[in-house]
Design a protein around this motif. Sequence first.
Motif, PDB file in Angstrom:
ATOM      1  N   GLY A 137      -5.191  97.251  65.515  1.00 14.39           N
ATOM      2  CA  GLY A 137      -5.286  97.122  64.063  1.00 14.39           C
ATOM      3  C   GLY A 137      -6.705  97.383  63.584  1.00 14.39           C
ATOM      4  O   GLY A 137      -6.907  98.094  62.591  1.00 14.39           O
ATOM      5  N   PHE A 146      -7.876  89.768  57.838  1.00 16.47           N
ATOM      6  CA  PHE A 146      -8.527  90.811  58.633  1.00 16.47           C
ATOM      7  C   PHE A 146      -9.601  90.222  59.547  1.00 16.47           C
ATOM      8  O   PHE A 146      -9.748  90.642  60.694  1.00 16.47           O
ATOM      9  CB  PHE A 146      -9.113  91.901  57.739  1.00 16.47           C
ATOM     10  N   THR A 174      -9.177 104.487  59.174  1.00 17.63           N
ATOM     11  CA  THR A 174      -8.796 104.677  57.773  1.00 17.63           C
ATOM     12  C   THR A 174     -10.028 104.734  56.892  1.00 17.63           C
ATOM     13  O   THR A 174     -10.133 105.583  56.012  1.00 17.63           O
ATOM     14  CB  THR A 174      -7.895 103.526  57.296  1.00 17.63           C
ATOM     15  N   VAL A 221      -8.046 100.336  61.084  1.00 15.48           N
ATOM     16  CA  VAL A 221      -8.802 100.090  59.858  1.00 15.48           C
ATOM     17  C   VAL A 221     -10.075 100.931  59.848  1.00 15.48           C
ATOM     18  O   VAL A 221     -10.398 101.586  58.850  1.00 15.48           O
ATOM     19  CB  VAL A 221      -9.141  98.597  59.727  1.00 15.48           C
TER      20      VAL A 221
END
Lengths: 318, 277
Positions: A289, A52, A296, A293
């Motif tokens: 991405g 990440f 989320t 994240v």
Amino acid sequence: MTSTLERPAAPSGPPPAPGQTPTRSARAEGWVRRAPLLPALVFTIIVTQIPFLLTIFYSLQSWNLVRPGSQQWVWFDNYVSVFQDSQFRGVALNTVIMTLGSVLIAVVLGLVLALLLNRHFIGRGIVRTLLVTPFLITPVAAALLWKTTLLDPTYGLINFVLSPFGVGEEAWISDFPLASVMVALIWQWTPFMMLLLLAGLQSMPTDQIEAARMDGAGAWAIFKELTLPHLRRFIELGTVLGAIYLVNTFDAVYMITQGGPGTASANLPFYIYQRAFLGFDIGQSAAMGVVVVVMTIIVATFALRLVFRSFGAAEGSN
Amino acid sequence: MSTREKIGWGIGGVLIIVYCLFPIAWIVSLSFKSSSDISNGAFLPTIATDENYATILTGDAAELFLPALRNSFGICLIATALACLLSMFAAYAIARLDFPGKKLILSTALAVAIFPVISIVTPLFNLWREIGLYDTWIGLILPYLSLTLPISIWTLSAFFREIPWEMEQAAQVDGATPWQAFRKVIVPLAAPGVFTTAIIAFFLAWNDFVYGISLTSTSASRPVPAALGLFQGASQFESPTGPIAAAAVIVTIPVVVLVLIFQRRIVAGLTNGAVKG
């Protein structure tokens, strides 16, 4: 990386028995107690967080794999173009519709099923076992099943069943791409909701219901006044768990529609994959991405807090 | 309950059961149909044939499918075993020992569990190619562990919390060494929980698609779901429905058999982990 794999060998001796070493300092003691935790934790964090960090690093660069040497720092340009990208917004909306729609319908169907299975009838055990099967089918296989044998315009079972009602060779997947994906997801997730809600129903005290029935309450009144409030936390939990998994849906989209036509049925995971592995645009896909994240984390924090609060409250009142 | 209500419930029940199960029955039936039968719309094949299974297991598609089955079994079993081992220690510590930061650890595990896989796949792809893990078993086992560990820790610590740990001390009072007490008293009590966790972990790894399709390129490590994906992609205009149905049945069988045998435990495990977490 491989050295992390060998780590579990280290603490595999006898487990540290608590309270055996009073002479050691409390601090060292604390670490001895935490030791069994570390391999699993360290490992998971390494495998998920190092990539990440790389994603964040990539997201600040302009980098297309098909143009070697194109890698350069652009700082936040990728994020700007992501938010200006109307396709991204459409895809984000698709993701919300797909996730919430599938979860909510699956919860409703699961609730009906659970109520049904909470009654006594012959063969209940077998029916319950059989009903779980859709959840167990490998998602890719389930998606294939829906695509090739149910929704197909010429061979599809659905058109066959609907043909007496005047539905011709309806091309479900190209005419209703998002709904086609959702149908497959709902079909897979209904049994999960059913299991969870059934557990909830079975934990319900029967004396209350008996008393209500004695007082002449109808079936609907009992359901609305007693069953639903009791099930609330299970419904919340099912919704949150389902949403967390379904937000990441990739296989169904990939198999059934490939996100198409255009991006009509693409969700964020598929879109990101498309940009990275088919468009080779590493920078942009990494930026998306990171956005996913962050979203989320925000949604999950709120949702989980809600669930923990209602479970905590229920436990407190017991 | 009035007769009308009963009839209503009956009809509703039958409809939902058909909705859940008919697609499965249909794919099983398709997998036994011959190619001339496939599109006739009849529920049962006119002649049951094993030609679709033959295509998959010995014929044209065997090259794609058989190594994939082997890879999937190997990779998922190793990942499951490692996940169980690691999460056993973690869950033991969480259930048994008192230390500050316990809650933080459980929330970290949860945070990892909901971490969107798609946002780490690209860097893993680059990283794996750099260090030579791309298209290898280890290259999939590592991400599968990150997929299975958080759930395993949660499920297992819910189970471990139910174990009557006083029995361990009772055994020690009776003269057992700590290690004996652990092995002879605690291990048998913990086994069902570990077992359930193993099945759930296997299920998660077996069903993965994102990693499988992004981090592999040949039959050296390509797992079954990725193979199924390619199987379909290669012939987009004339989809080989029969063999696909057969492949889908084969892929699903191991999981369904496992779960049907141990269903009670798994349901208990899932709901325990979820509700008591």
